[in-house]
Design a protein around this motif. Structure first.
Motif, PDB file in Angstrom:
ATOM      1  N   LEU A 114      51.126  59.355  51.704  1.00 41.43           N
ATOM      2  CA  LEU A 114      49.734  59.744  51.432  1.00 41.43           C
ATOM      3  C   LEU A 114      48.829  58.698  52.071  1.00 41.43           C
ATOM      4  N   CYS A 115      47.588  59.076  52.345  1.00 37.88           N
ATOM      5  CA  CYS A 115      46.656  58.086  52.885  1.00 37.88           C
ATOM      6  C   CYS A 115      46.220  57.132  51.770  1.00 37.88           C
ATOM      7  N   THR A 116      45.583  56.040  52.173  1.00 36.08           N
ATOM      8  CA  THR A 116      45.143  55.028  51.201  1.00 36.08           C
ATOM      9  C   THR A 116      44.252  55.637  50.127  1.00 36.08           C
ATOM     10  N   LYS A 117      43.392  56.573  50.549  1.00 36.73           N
ATOM     11  CA  LYS A 117      42.413  57.138  49.608  1.00 36.73           C
ATOM     12  C   LYS A 117      43.125  57.836  48.449  1.00 36.73           C
ATOM     13  N   VAL A 118      44.007  58.745  48.814  1.00 35.35           N
ATOM     14  CA  VAL A 118      44.580  59.602  47.765  1.00 35.35           C
ATOM     15  C   VAL A 118      45.704  58.882  47.029  1.00 35.35           C
ATOM     16  N   SER A 119      46.260  57.812  47.619  1.00 32.13           N
ATOM     17  CA  SER A 119      47.204  57.005  46.831  1.00 32.13           C
ATOM     18  C   SER A 119      46.502  56.459  45.597  1.00 32.13           C
TER      19      SER A 119
ATOM     20  N   ASP B 168      39.203  67.679  51.834  1.00 34.69           N
ATOM     21  CA  ASP B 168      38.858  68.307  53.113  1.00 34.69           C
ATOM     22  C   ASP B 168      39.471  67.486  54.245  1.00 34.69           C
ATOM     23  N   CYS B 169      40.740  67.727  54.469  1.00 37.43           N
ATOM     24  CA  CYS B 169      41.545  66.978  55.432  1.00 37.43           C
ATOM     25  C   CYS B 169      42.591  67.959  55.933  1.00 37.43           C
ATOM     26  N   PRO B 170      42.886  67.958  57.234  1.00 35.01           N
ATOM     27  CA  PRO B 170      43.830  68.958  57.746  1.00 35.01           C
ATOM     28  C   PRO B 170      45.255  68.792  57.227  1.00 35.01           C
ATOM     29  N   ASP B 171      45.579  67.635  56.640  1.00 33.65           N
ATOM     30  CA  ASP B 171      46.983  67.343  56.319  1.00 33.65           C
ATOM     31  C   ASP B 171      47.494  68.038  55.053  1.00 33.65           C
ATOM     32  N   THR B 172      46.608  68.391  54.117  1.00 34.49           N
ATOM     33  CA  THR B 172      46.986  69.074  52.872  1.00 34.49           C
ATOM     34  C   THR B 172      48.372  68.612  52.398  1.00 34.49           C
ATOM     35  N   CYS B 173      48.437  67.388  51.942  1.00 36.32           N
ATOM     36  CA  CYS B 173      49.725  66.790  51.588  1.00 36.32           C
ATOM     37  C   CYS B 173      50.340  67.408  50.334  1.00 36.32           C
ATOM     38  N   ALA B 174      51.662  67.475  50.346  1.00 40.28           N
ATOM     39  CA  ALA B 174      52.409  67.844  49.135  1.00 40.28           C
ATOM     40  C   ALA B 174      52.630  66.554  48.348  1.00 40.28           C
TER      41      ALA B 174
ATOM     42  N   ALA C 207      49.255  69.271  45.155  1.00 40.24           N
ATOM     43  CA  ALA C 207      48.737  69.324  46.529  1.00 40.24           C
ATOM     44  C   ALA C 207      47.487  68.476  46.610  1.00 40.24           C
ATOM     45  N   CYS C 208      47.287  67.793  47.710  1.00 32.39           N
ATOM     46  CA  CYS C 208      46.024  67.076  47.889  1.00 32.39           C
ATOM     47  C   CYS C 208      44.931  68.115  48.136  1.00 32.39           C
ATOM     48  N   PRO C 209      43.826  68.044  47.392  1.00 29.45           N
ATOM     49  CA  PRO C 209      42.802  69.091  47.490  1.00 29.45           C
ATOM     50  C   PRO C 209      41.702  68.808  48.497  1.00 29.45           C
TER      51      PRO C 209
ATOM     52  N   PHE D 212      36.775  56.694  53.013  1.00 35.17           N
ATOM     53  CA  PHE D 212      36.020  57.749  52.340  1.00 35.17           C
ATOM     54  C   PHE D 212      36.395  59.080  52.972  1.00 35.17           C
ATOM     55  N   LEU D 213      36.109  60.142  52.256  1.00 30.12           N
ATOM     56  CA  LEU D 213      36.324  61.460  52.829  1.00 30.12           C
ATOM     57  C   LEU D 213      35.061  62.244  52.515  1.00 30.12           C
ATOM     58  N   ASN D 214      34.171  62.352  53.477  1.00 31.86           N
ATOM     59  CA  ASN D 214      32.794  62.754  53.208  1.00 31.86           C
ATOM     60  C   ASN D 214      32.280  61.808  52.126  1.00 31.86           C
TER      61      ASN D 214
HETATM   62  S1  SF4 Z   1      46.548  62.641  50.911  1.00 35.81           S
HETATM   63 FE1  SF4 Z   1      45.117  61.852  52.451  1.00 35.81          FE
HETATM   64  S2  SF4 Z   1      46.127  62.454  54.386  1.00 35.81           S
HETATM   65 FE2  SF4 Z   1      47.031  63.703  52.784  1.00 35.81          FE
HETATM   66  S3  SF4 Z   1      45.774  65.574  52.745  1.00 35.81           S
HETATM   67 FE3  SF4 Z   1      44.939  64.174  51.242  1.00 35.81          FE
HETATM   68  S4  SF4 Z   1      43.273  63.144  52.288  1.00 35.81           S
HETATM   69 FE4  SF4 Z   1      44.614  64.018  53.855  1.00 35.81          FE
END
Ligand code: SF4
Length: 697
Positions: A45-50, A13-19, A9-11, A588-590
């Motif tokens: 996934l967003c660019t950041k977490v990719s 602080d983002c509402p999407d909480t991706c699997a 799970a993406c940990p 960035f995320l914060n």
């Molecule tokens: S992968 Fe990106 S879009 Fe998905 S929950 Fe995490 S920060 Fe949010």
């Protein structure tokens, strides 16, 4: 080669909480991608977490415990053993606790959103110790409080349903940067004929792609909602049956909004009156045709003095037009309270020692700058002597950060920081403890943007000597002589306790199954308030709130101007005439990801977006270095001259690590510690500044 795929799970602080699916080859994570089978993540996934693999194996990861050998803030450390780190911390905390454990403060937020690595074992530890409690207000409590006064809980429209809406008001957010999977649904809705409206002082990436953009003055969202309600009443764009059955206080509301004429609204919000009329008609007439009008409300609106009321006012709109009747109508600020979280079981507040001479004390994380500098007093209690920071970076993210840094620089303050990297806060630590990333530990996640429970399995062994937060607090509990059984719970046992499987929303919750399957959806009706049943005291959508009256607040929707604006603080505005907001950078995320080279390279350096009219009167050209300053502090940034910010507004996309900026400062030098009307939250977007061309150094 041994290859396996691990469900995670993406940990962040983002509402999407991706699997997520993590590919592991011979014990090494090689790739992180979105789970294509998960309906909300849909493989994206967003660019950041990719780049999560790059982050986890980053050469700057903290790999072993360290102790400070330089002065505070200098960031000089030497390696020590876990044994030395734990015994030093335990000895210091025991010595403080002997006279008053309330002089110890945990400081944490959403560095991980996990139920296990967030506040479970950590809070058991601090509760048992009798430490000060932390009021975790820094992000969402103003809006959450206002929203709940109106509809009763942080829940609402299912994100998956927005694709069938006919109108979507994207209010106070830039989902392309910070709620990507909602944006994907909104784009689908647009393809199916929906009209998207961005309501934001800044023409963000999202606003550029919507059919309409209402660029109101910062901090005036509550007034815009009042004006919309006025027009809905005036033009009878109302669902009278829904109002009669499922709302409370319509007559008082009608009286209240009578004075919020379109002209008054337009003047207050700084927008053309035609836009106010257009917006109300678009929203109301769509609903009157029996089509879903939806609102995605984001936390941007509530980072100002009247932020709680803004969220409350906006939350009144769907009940007036009856859009809750549709799965794709209504409003969503957060889905966080759709989950039956077992917070007390996880955190064990019952472990708090009872000592009548030392009643529990709560410190607001948003005023940490002042509170670290406060002496002992009858009102405040004991001076803070130790701060244990985890899942947060207060020196960079807390408001009025020069004061925060001064507080953490106190020689008599004992600071411990659990971290992945040497952040601005780590530079002030006495002891640094290396924490595991999401790839290295177990967790389970709720979301605040969708309705799934998501499992996180450890994909790889901890890197270096890093340990999960839970393990660190278990070991500290042992050192402190805490013998309660709850300090022996494993991470799997904690994950199993996270949600109430007897609650109708989570009846199928069984940790071992979720762990294997990766996720499960809550059992929620598609249109949660189609037949009323709001979780308010009256069971109705409360236009009039007795609870607010009891709390000393206006029980009806109203408008409080910002602390700092040209209209509300004309004297201050003579020196500092520009409003400043500092919403998230897309990459960035914060402050997470700022040190990931590939992401920082995309952003380049701290920028300040400024309108051409404001630039030209100051002799500022695109690309000039500018000094941004007010009565609290200053920072340098490179000017980007464009009409993306409205005239009179500057935008400092954030949050940079201070030490990675050329002047060692970020936008929080300029923000204030004044709090919102409700929820005791910070007012990050309620700031006046002046800008000038920087003198060459
Ligand atoms: S992968 Fe990106 S879009 Fe998905 S929950 Fe995490 S920060 Fe949010």
């Amino acid at each position: 080669m041994n290859t396996r795929i691990v469900r995670a799970a993406c940990p962040h602080d983002c509402p999407d909480t991706c699997a997520m699916l993590v590919t592991v080859r011979d014990g090494k994570a090689t790739d992180v991608r979105g789970d294509p089978a998960h309906p909300n993540t849909a493989g994206v996934l967003c660019t950041k977490v990719s780049r999560y693999v790059e982050r986890a194996y980053h050469p700057d990861r903290l790999l072993y415990p360290m102790k400070r050998i330089g002065s505070k803030g200098e960031g000089k450390f030497e390696r020590i053993s876990w044994e030395e780190a734990l015994s030093t911390i335990a000895a210091r905390l025991q010595a403080i606790a002997k006279h008053d454990a309330r002089a110890i403060l945990p400081y944490s937020y959403a560095g991980t959103m996990g139920a296990v690595q967030g506040e479970s074992m950590a809070m058991r530890f601090f509760n048992r110790l009798g430490a000060s409690r932390l009021d975790r207000t820094i992000c969402a409590t103003a809006g959450g409080t206002g929203y709940k006064y109106t509809i009763g809980a942080k829940m609402g429209t299912d994100t998956e349903q927005y694709e069938n809406a006919k109108v979507i008001l994207i209010w106070g957010g830039n989902p392309i940067a910070s709620n990507l999977h909602f944006w994907i649904k909104a784009q689908e809705a647009k393809r199916r004929g929906a009209t998207l409206v961005a309501i934001d002082p800044y023409r963000s990436l999202t606003a550029e792609k919507c059919q309409h953009h209402i660029a109101l003055l910062p901090g005036t969202d509550a007034a815009l909602a009042l004006g919309l309600m006025h027009i809905l009443v005036r033009d009878n764009l109302l669902d009278h049956d829904y109002i009669a059955r499922h709302t409370l206080g319509f007559d008082q509301l009608r009286e209240r909004v009578a004075t919020w004429t379109p002209q008054r609204t337009a003047d207050t919000c700084g927008v053309p009156v035609e836009q106010v009329e257009m917006l109300a008609k678009l929203y109301g007439e769509t609903a009157m045709r029996g089509e879903p009008s939806a609102i995605r409300l984001s936390y941007g609106v509530q980072r100002v003095r009247g932020g709680g009321m803004a969220a409350r006012n906006i939350a009144c709109l769907p009940a007036l037009v009856g859009s809750w009747r549709h799965p794709s109508g209504g409003v969503l600020l957060s889905s966080g309270e759709s989950y039956p979280k077992q917070t007390a079981r996880m955190e064990r507040p019952d472990l708090m020692p009872s000592n009548p001479s030392q009643p529990p004390r709560t410190i607001n994380m948003s005023t940490i700058g002042d509170d670290l500098l406060r002496p002992a007093s009858t009102e405040f209690g004991p001076k803070l002597e130790a701060v244990i920071v985890y899942n947060s970076n207060p020196v960079a993210v807390a408001p009025e950060s020069a004061k925060v840094a001064r507080g953490f620089a106190r020689e008599d303050l004992f600071t411990v920081v659990l971290e992945h990297f040497q952040t601005d806060t780590v530079d002030y630590a006495d002891i640094v403890l290396p924490a595991t990333t999401q790839l290295e530990h177990t967790d389970v996640h709720a979301s605040y943007g969708h309705q799934y429970i998501i499992a996180n399995n450890a994909a790889i062994d901890p890197i270096g000597e890093a340990r999960p937060n839970t393990e660190i607090f278990r070991l500290l509990a042992q050192r402190m002589g805490f013998t309660e059984d709850c300090f022996r719970d494993t991470d799997d046992e904690l994950a199993a306790q996270a949600f109430d499987a007897n609650h109708p929303h989570a009846r199928r919750y069984d940790w071992s199954r979720v762990k294997a399957d990766g996720w499960m959806k809550l059992d929620m009706p598609a249109a949660p308030f189609a037949h009323g049943g709001f979780p308010t005291p009256s069971g109705k959508c409360e236009f009039y709130s007795e609870q607010m009256l009891q709390a000393g607040l206006d029980p009806l929707p109203s408008y409080t101007p910002p602390y700092e604006s040209v209209a509300s603080a004309p004297e201050l505005a003579k020196d500092y005439p520009l409003a400043m907001i500092s919403p998230p950078q897309r990459n960035f995320l914060n402050t997470t990801f700022v040190n990931v080279q590939s992401l920082r390279a995309t952003e380049g350096e701290p920028h300040l977006d400024i309108h051409p009219d404001d630039a030209v009167t100051r002799g500022i050209a695109d690309g000039d270095m500018v000094r941004v300053f007010n009565q609290r502090g200053e920072m340098l940034a490179k000017a980007r001259v464009s009409d993306a910010p409205r005239k009179g507004l500057v935008v400092a996309l954030s949050i940079w690590w201070k030490k990675l900026a050329s002047d060692g400062r970020n936008a929080n030098e300029l923000t204030s510690q004044r709090l919102t009307d409700m929820g005791r939250a910070p007012t990050f977007y309620d700031v006046l500044v002046q800008v000038e061309k920087a003198r060459p150094s």
